[in-house]
Design an enzyme around this catalytic site. Structure first.
Site, PDB file in Angstrom:
ATOM      1  N   LEU A 241       0.877  -1.177   0.000  1.00  0.00           N
ATOM      2  CA  LEU A 241       0.000   0.000   0.000  1.00  0.00           C
ATOM      3  C   LEU A 241       0.915   1.229   0.000  1.00  0.00           C
ATOM      4  CD1 LEU A 241      -2.792   1.192  -0.008  1.00  0.00           C
ATOM      5  CD2 LEU A 241      -2.907   0.885   2.488  1.00  0.00           C
ATOM      6  N   HIS A 242       0.915   1.967  -1.084  1.00  0.00           N
ATOM      7  CA  HIS A 242       1.953   2.973  -1.324  1.00  0.00           C
ATOM      8  C   HIS A 242       1.624   4.371  -0.768  1.00  0.00           C
ATOM      9  CE1 HIS A 242       3.690  -0.006  -4.052  1.00  0.00           C
ATOM     10  NE2 HIS A 242       2.570  -0.049  -4.730  1.00  0.00           N
ATOM     11  N   ASP A 243       0.680   5.061  -1.381  1.00  0.00           N
ATOM     12  CA  ASP A 243       0.538   6.500  -1.164  1.00  0.00           C
ATOM     13  C   ASP A 243       0.109   6.917   0.240  1.00  0.00           C
ATOM     14  OD1 ASP A 243      -0.628   7.077  -4.573  1.00  0.00           O
ATOM     15  OD2 ASP A 243       1.385   6.857  -3.748  1.00  0.00           O
TER      16      ASP A 243
END
Ligand code: RIB
Ligand code: CA
Length: 313
Positions: A241-243
């Site tokens: 899960l990046h942002d």
């Protein structure tokens, strides 16, 4: 006083979670505006998606702008293989009713920074750095008034996700990234090195779905869709899960471990184009232009997201 921030973003399900978490935190974060950029999908779709996310949060007071529709020098690529053709596949969100701002997103960045106290605004980039680089090229002294850029981009130990050497947000526009990393604006960089340690496990997605509000349900539907590609690719218990790392750092920086290092962008080699060359072990005397996150408390990260998302409609 809440921290004044501007999002620059290519929604993108993970972008949406980052923005929703910020909109759920009005005491800590004042979102001055959201500027869409081409990235995961085309600008027409990232702009529409940004409007949908703001309305999902019940915050039509937050202005949304369209920024750049292509990289500064190269041909566009797409992230539709992860995010779907619409870029925000998963939930069935209604078409946006709020109007897009007429001002160009790059002009919004420049004008807002020009009118603000130097250092008072944090730029939060969740996608390619095309808008910020374009603003820097047009008005360098104004854009350098930004207090810092807190970004999701790049990698060191995890290297690349769109090529063996490069992460998507950098690879989409390496020349833009190079300009931003050389700008002198303090950068806080959350890369694949942390996003690969905060996985969307079934328990975590079930927790979001069970929050009892429309935003929790929509977030679970978004991440259930966007995890598909990465589950097959990595064969982990969940997808990176990046942002939301950007918003989580703004709200609770002690969730992350970091060090000040030099990060330089590869813009010449075909083999390693877009690589973030991180001097992690401080071997060179290159300037330490980045605070680089290399560790994260995953349980605390998901506790924070669940608590914040539960406050939304
Ligand atoms: O590599 C991950 C990044 O690329 C994230 O920002 C995701 O939304 C995509 O833009
Ligand atoms: Ca993104």
């Amino acid at each position: 006083m809440p921290r004044k921030i501007i999002f620059d973003t290519d929604p993108g399900q993970d972008d949406a979670v980052a923005i929703l978490t910020a909109l759920a935190s009005p005491d800590e974060l004042e979102v001055l505006g959201i500027v869409a950029v081409a990235g995961n999908v085309g600008l027409d779709l990232t702009t529409r998606n940004a409007l949908q996310v703001v309305e999902l949060a019940g915050r039509p007071d937050v202005p949304v702008f369209a920024g750049c529709d292509r990289p500064t020098k190269r041909r566009s690529i797409t992230g539709a293989h992860v995010h779907g053709e619409g870029g925000l596949n998963g939930p069935d969100l209604p078409p946006p009713t709020m109007r897009l701002q007429q001002k160009h997103g790059v002009d919004f960045l420049i004008d807002t920074l020009a009118a603000a106290e130097p250092g008072s605004i944090t730029l939060c980039t969740l996608g390619p750095l095309t808008n910020v680089a374009t603003a820097l090229a047009r008005a360098p002294d104004i854009v350098r008034r930004a207090g810092s850029i807190v970004m999701m981009a790049g990698a060191y130990f995890e290297v690349g996700n769109i090529t063996p050497a490069a992460e998507f947000n950098i690879y989409f526009d390496p020349e833009a990234a190079d300009l931003v990393f050389r700008s002198g604006i303090p950068i806080v960089m959350h890369s694949l090195d942390v996003s690969h340690r905060i996985l969307t496990t079934p328990e975590r997605l079930t927790r979001f779905a069970g929050l009892g509000n429309r935003c929790g349900k929509a977030v679970a539907e978004m991440l259930n869709f966007s995890q598909t590609f990465d589950l097959a690719k990595y064969e982990w218990e969940g997808a990176p899960l990046h942002d939301p790392c950007v918003t989580a750092w703004l709200l609770q920086p002690d969730l992350f471990g970091s060090r000040d290092v030099n990060v330089t962008i590869e813009t010449n080699s075909d083999l390693t184009l877009g690589m973030t060359v991180v001097d992690f072990w401080q071997i060179t005397d290159r300037p330490r232009n980045v605070t680089f996150s290399h560790a994260v408390n995953a349980e605390g990260f998901y506790d924070l997201l669940a608590e914040k998302l539960s406050r939304l409609p």
